[in-house]
Design an enzyme around this catalytic site. Structure first.
Site, PDB file in Angstrom:
ATOM      1  N   LYS A 258      25.197 -18.527 -21.523  1.00 21.33           N
ATOM      2  CA  LYS A 258      26.444 -18.378 -22.292  1.00 21.33           C
ATOM      3  C   LYS A 258      26.347 -19.168 -23.606  1.00 21.33           C
ATOM      4  O   LYS A 258      26.654 -18.662 -24.667  1.00 21.33           O
ATOM      5  CB  LYS A 258      27.630 -18.854 -21.446  1.00 21.33           C
ATOM      6  CG  LYS A 258      28.944 -18.802 -22.184  1.00 21.33           C
ATOM      7  CD  LYS A 258      30.112 -19.209 -21.305  1.00 21.33           C
ATOM      8  CE  LYS A 258      31.361 -19.349 -22.170  1.00 21.33           C
ATOM      9  NZ  LYS A 258      32.540 -19.741 -21.404  1.00 21.33           N
TER      10      LYS A 258
ATOM     11  N   GLU B  81      17.729 -26.515 -19.119  1.00 24.56           N
ATOM     12  CA  GLU B  81      16.799 -25.826 -18.224  1.00 24.56           C
ATOM     13  C   GLU B  81      16.394 -24.474 -18.803  1.00 24.56           C
ATOM     14  O   GLU B  81      15.213 -24.102 -18.836  1.00 24.56           O
ATOM     15  CB  GLU B  81      17.446 -25.592 -16.847  1.00 24.56           C
ATOM     16  CG  GLU B  81      17.711 -26.853 -16.052  1.00 24.56           C
ATOM     17  CD  GLU B  81      19.075 -27.467 -16.343  1.00 24.56           C
ATOM     18  OE1 GLU B  81      19.635 -27.209 -17.437  1.00 24.56           O
ATOM     19  OE2 GLU B  81      19.560 -28.227 -15.490  1.00 24.56           O
TER      20      GLU B  81
ATOM     21  N   GLY C 143      31.361 -19.250 -17.308  1.00 22.96           N
ATOM     22  CA  GLY C 143      29.995 -19.006 -16.825  1.00 22.96           C
ATOM     23  C   GLY C 143      29.972 -18.463 -15.407  1.00 22.96           C
ATOM     24  O   GLY C 143      29.252 -17.505 -15.098  1.00 22.96           O
ATOM     25  N   ARG C 144      30.775 -19.052 -14.517  1.00 25.09           N
ATOM     26  CA  ARG C 144      30.753 -18.623 -13.110  1.00 25.09           C
ATOM     27  C   ARG C 144      31.541 -17.339 -12.882  1.00 25.09           C
ATOM     28  O   ARG C 144      31.637 -16.866 -11.750  1.00 25.09           O
ATOM     29  CB  ARG C 144      31.234 -19.758 -12.204  1.00 25.09           C
ATOM     30  CG  ARG C 144      32.568 -20.349 -12.597  1.00 25.09           C
ATOM     31  CD  ARG C 144      32.816 -21.675 -11.890  1.00 25.09           C
ATOM     32  NE  ARG C 144      34.020 -22.339 -12.362  1.00 25.09           N
ATOM     33  CZ  ARG C 144      34.091 -23.128 -13.440  1.00 25.09           C
ATOM     34  NH1 ARG C 144      33.002 -23.358 -14.148  1.00 25.09           N
ATOM     35  NH2 ARG C 144      35.215 -23.720 -13.784  1.00 25.09           N
TER      36      ARG C 144
ATOM     37  N   GLU D 143      32.752 -25.717  -8.475  1.00 26.45           N
ATOM     38  CA  GLU D 143      32.794 -26.026  -9.907  1.00 26.45           C
ATOM     39  C   GLU D 143      34.196 -25.728 -10.460  1.00 26.45           C
ATOM     40  O   GLU D 143      34.657 -26.400 -11.385  1.00 26.45           O
ATOM     41  CB  GLU D 143      31.730 -25.218 -10.677  1.00 26.45           C
ATOM     42  CG  GLU D 143      31.457 -25.782 -12.070  1.00 26.45           C
ATOM     43  CD  GLU D 143      30.256 -25.149 -12.780  1.00 26.45           C
ATOM     44  OE1 GLU D 143      30.415 -24.071 -13.354  1.00 26.45           O
ATOM     45  OE2 GLU D 143      29.164 -25.744 -12.757  1.00 26.45           O
TER      46      GLU D 143
ATOM     47  N   HIS E 224      21.040 -20.741  14.904  1.00 23.54           N
ATOM     48  CA  HIS E 224      19.914 -21.479  15.484  1.00 23.54           C
ATOM     49  C   HIS E 224      19.625 -22.751  14.700  1.00 23.54           C
ATOM     50  O   HIS E 224      18.546 -23.341  14.845  1.00 23.54           O
ATOM     51  CB  HIS E 224      18.684 -20.566  15.541  1.00 23.54           C
ATOM     52  CG  HIS E 224      18.926 -19.367  16.393  1.00 23.54           C
ATOM     53  ND1 HIS E 224      18.757 -19.384  17.761  1.00 23.54           N
ATOM     54  CD2 HIS E 224      19.408 -18.138  16.084  1.00 23.54           C
ATOM     55  CE1 HIS E 224      19.093 -18.197  18.258  1.00 23.54           C
ATOM     56  NE2 HIS E 224      19.496 -17.431  17.253  1.00 23.54           N
TER      57      HIS E 224
ATOM     58  N   LYS F 171      24.083 -34.728 -17.629  1.00 28.07           N
ATOM     59  CA  LYS F 171      23.251 -34.118 -18.678  1.00 28.07           C
ATOM     60  C   LYS F 171      22.985 -35.133 -19.787  1.00 28.07           C
ATOM     61  O   LYS F 171      21.869 -35.245 -20.301  1.00 28.07           O
ATOM     62  CB  LYS F 171      23.974 -32.912 -19.290  1.00 28.07           C
ATOM     63  CG  LYS F 171      24.151 -31.715 -18.391  1.00 28.07           C
ATOM     64  CD  LYS F 171      24.811 -30.588 -19.198  1.00 28.07           C
ATOM     65  CE  LYS F 171      25.234 -29.427 -18.316  1.00 28.07           C
ATOM     66  NZ  LYS F 171      26.000 -28.408 -19.032  1.00 28.07           N
TER      67      LYS F 171
HETATM   68  O1  F6P Z   1      26.254 -27.085 -16.100  1.00 27.51           O
HETATM   69  C1  F6P Z   1      27.208 -26.191 -15.655  1.00 27.51           C
HETATM   70  C2  F6P Z   1      27.231 -24.931 -16.462  1.00 27.51           C
HETATM   71  O2  F6P Z   1      27.900 -25.142 -17.654  1.00 27.51           O
HETATM   72  C3  F6P Z   1      27.850 -23.782 -15.676  1.00 27.51           C
HETATM   73  O3  F6P Z   1      29.222 -23.771 -15.748  1.00 27.51           O
HETATM   74  C4  F6P Z   1      27.185 -22.610 -16.285  1.00 27.51           C
HETATM   75  O4  F6P Z   1      27.305 -21.482 -15.481  1.00 27.51           O
HETATM   76  C5  F6P Z   1      25.770 -23.131 -16.394  1.00 27.51           C
HETATM   77  O5  F6P Z   1      25.923 -24.477 -16.766  1.00 27.51           O
HETATM   78  C6  F6P Z   1      24.885 -22.407 -17.341  1.00 27.51           C
HETATM   79  O6  F6P Z   1      25.384 -22.433 -18.638  1.00 27.51           O
HETATM   80  P1  F6P Z   1      24.845 -21.438 -19.739  1.00 27.51           P
HETATM   81  O7  F6P Z   1      25.116 -20.058 -19.281  1.00 27.51           O
HETATM   82  O8  F6P Z   1      25.597 -21.794 -20.988  1.00 27.51           O
HETATM   83  O9  F6P Z   1      23.371 -21.688 -19.904  1.00 27.51           O
END
Ligand code: F6P
Length: 525
Positions: free
Chosen positions: A208, A214, A265-266, A351, A382, A494
């Site tokens: 987003k 990452e 995002g979610r 979240e 199990h 972060k």
């Molecule tokens: O760190 C949490 C978050 O902001 C989530 O809410 C989001 O889905 C995820 O990181 C990834 O964010 P982006 O889509 O901006 O890379």
């Protein structure tokens, strides 16, 4: 809009009095014995989903009080504010309009835009972007040279598409392998790249913000790998799914599909973030997926609270968390295809509702999001079901079962009936229990569960199931008076990681606590 927080309502006090007087001792077994119609009274059909709530610790009185609580907290007004495009994500001054992404034509029931809101304009952008994205998905599907699609994204840019692609594997195009790389752990990307050829690979950089550590790290490494392997044509082999198209262009990606800041995002699986799913199941399948979610939106907007499944589930969650004090919920999809369902729900609910202050920033005197956890059945049986049946804590369980298997029953005789029998038996055992004077084989029973049933796992039913949970999380968030649409809690770690990374190279531990300093020194080469 001023909201009354749950603990300030008369219904909250009435619920507490009711719980103290009899709710705490409620026994579902006795309730079934007294009421031959309990199953009918506490189950319902919603679009694509049948829900049996009757094994829960609720009766007509507690349900009536919970519905009064919802009304006193202004749930209907809050819901309508969301669907009217008001800035209900107040800490970020944003509207929350993921429902628009699955709202086919304008002026559907419940959504007629008023002249004062921004819905009509947004809707036009949504349809144009969706059309372009689905055309691209079809182009990729038709391109025999592209055999591997790698989604690089994390959180909402990974969990939703990954869960849905696995869930709808039966509907997926042959000849396309979808991979999901989320972790910054280079082992994950390396493990995928090892199996790829640049000329046959399409990387989808899903973020987003297009700033997430990452995803940016993995995207840079993927691009470097592509070029080092002699790959030609970034425009053909990389696409970005993002609200930050400028950053994607700066990165060197010209093929982009955008979305908007009013999509959390979610909640973004319905947007360009859903491209891996659209590639897997095709444009028509993706539209069915959206239509299933839309049907649930219409149910949430239109059904009376008494017959409104997201409302009933959200209120049940409040009842368990704040009155019974249950601190977790176990998610048990009796469907291997839904194996990422618990992980997806973890982000959606924890979240969204893992908050300790109300919408005005005031500390809350009551609990919010439970811990969600689980594995597909029958595997969980199990592993940890022992604790669910005989442990010291009560954990409500949420079963999801699918009536019709994806495989032909004659090909694998008996499997599906055994799977469904186990789901029913576990829910039955949790409630029924078993008396044993010796203790070790005693099952206390009266352990609550909800049973969600899909006729078939299809794009439409999956869409409805997801939207059901989005709205349910919204319901409990409104009752708790929190903002379910921000996530400030992820920021501090972060920031600290940015400080620590150079220290791993330099060895500088000044200003660090003793534990972090000690561990850092051990982790240095
Ligand atoms: O760190 C949490 C978050 O902001 C989530 O809410 C989001 O889905 C995820 O990181 C990834 O964010 P982006 O889509 O901006 O890379």
């Amino acid at each position: 809009m001023k909201r009354l927080r749950c603990d300030q309502t008369p219904a909250w006090a009435a619920l507490q009095a009711y719980f103290d007087a009899s709710g705490r001792q409620f026994d579902a077994r006795a309730a079934f014995a007294q009421d031959a119609r309990r199953f009918e009274a506490f189950s319902q059909d919603a679009p694509h989903v049948f829900a049996d709530l009757s094994k829960n610790l609720i009766d007509a009185d507690s349900q009536a009080l919970l519905l009064a609580l919802a009304r006193q907290c202004g749930l209907e007004q809050q819901r309508d504010a969301m669907f009217a495009g008001e800035l209900i994500n107040s800490t970020e001054q944003r509207a929350v309009m993921h429902f628009l992404l699955r709202n086919p034509p304008l002026a559907q029931e419940g959504y007629a835009p008023s002249a004062t809101n921004n819905i009509a304009e947004a809707q036009g952008q949504v349809e144009a972007t969706l059309t372009a994205m689905l055309a691209y998905a079809e182009q990729v599907r038709a391109d025999a040279a592209i055999t591997d699609i790698v989604n690089i994204g994390i959180g909402g840019s990974d969990l939703g598409p990954q869960m849905a692609v696995l869930a709808l594997g039966e509907f997926a195009a042959a000849g396309k392998r979808l991979h999901f790389v989320s972790n910054i752990d280079g082992d994950e990307l390396a493990g995928v790249l090892r199996r790829l050829k640049p000329g046959n690979t399409l990387f989808l950089i899903a973020s987003k913000t297009f700033t997430t550590l990452e995803t940016m790290t993995n995207a840079r490494s993927a691009k470097a790998w592509f070029e080092a392997q002699g790959g030609q044509g970034i425009a053909r082999h990389f696409a970005a799914l993002t609200t930050n198209v400028a950053a994607a262009n700066d990165f060197g990606i010209s093929t982009t599909f955008g979305f908007w800041d009013w999509v959390g995002g979610r909640y973004s699986l319905w947007s360009a973030i859903g491209l891996p799913l659209a590639i897997a199941i095709g444009a028509a399948g993706f539209r069915e997926f959206l239509a299933g979610a839309h049907a649930m939106d219409a149910h949430f907007c239109g059904a009376a609270l008494e017959d409104n499944l997201p409302v009933r589930l959200g209120l049940l969650d409040v009842w368990y968390r704040n009155f019974h004090g249950f601190s977790s919920r176990s998610i048990a999809p009796y469907s291997s295809a839904l194996r990422r369902w618990p992980a997806y729900l973890q982000q959606l609910e924890m979240e969204s509702n893992g908050k300790r202050v109300d919408i005005d920033g005031q500390p809350l005197p009551f609990d919010t999001s439970p811990v969600l956890w689980g594995e597909p059945g029958t595997n969980g049986q199990h592993a940890y079901f022992q604790m669910l049946h005989q442990g010291t804590s009560v954990v409500p369980v949420e079963f999801v079962a699918v009536k019709q298997a994806a495989h032909a029953p004659n090909d694998l005789p008996g499997h599906h009936a055994k799977l469904l029998a186990n789901a029913l038996a576990q829910a039955q055992a949790l409630m029924r229990g078993k008396a044993d004077a010796g203790g070790h084989q005693d099952f206390p029973g009266n352990r609550p569960s909800t049973f969600l049933l899909l006729e078939q796992l299809t794009p439409a039913s999956l869409g409805a199931l997801i939207a059901l949970h989005e709205h349910r999380v919204f319901v409990s968030g409104v009752i708790w008076g929190i903002n379910s649409f921000d996530q400030w809690g992820v920021e501090l770690g972060k920031v600290l990681a940015r400080d620590i990374e150079p220290r791993l190279h330099s060895g500088d531990v000044s200003g660090l606590d003793g534990s972090t300093a000690g561990l850092l020194q051990r982790l240095r080469p």
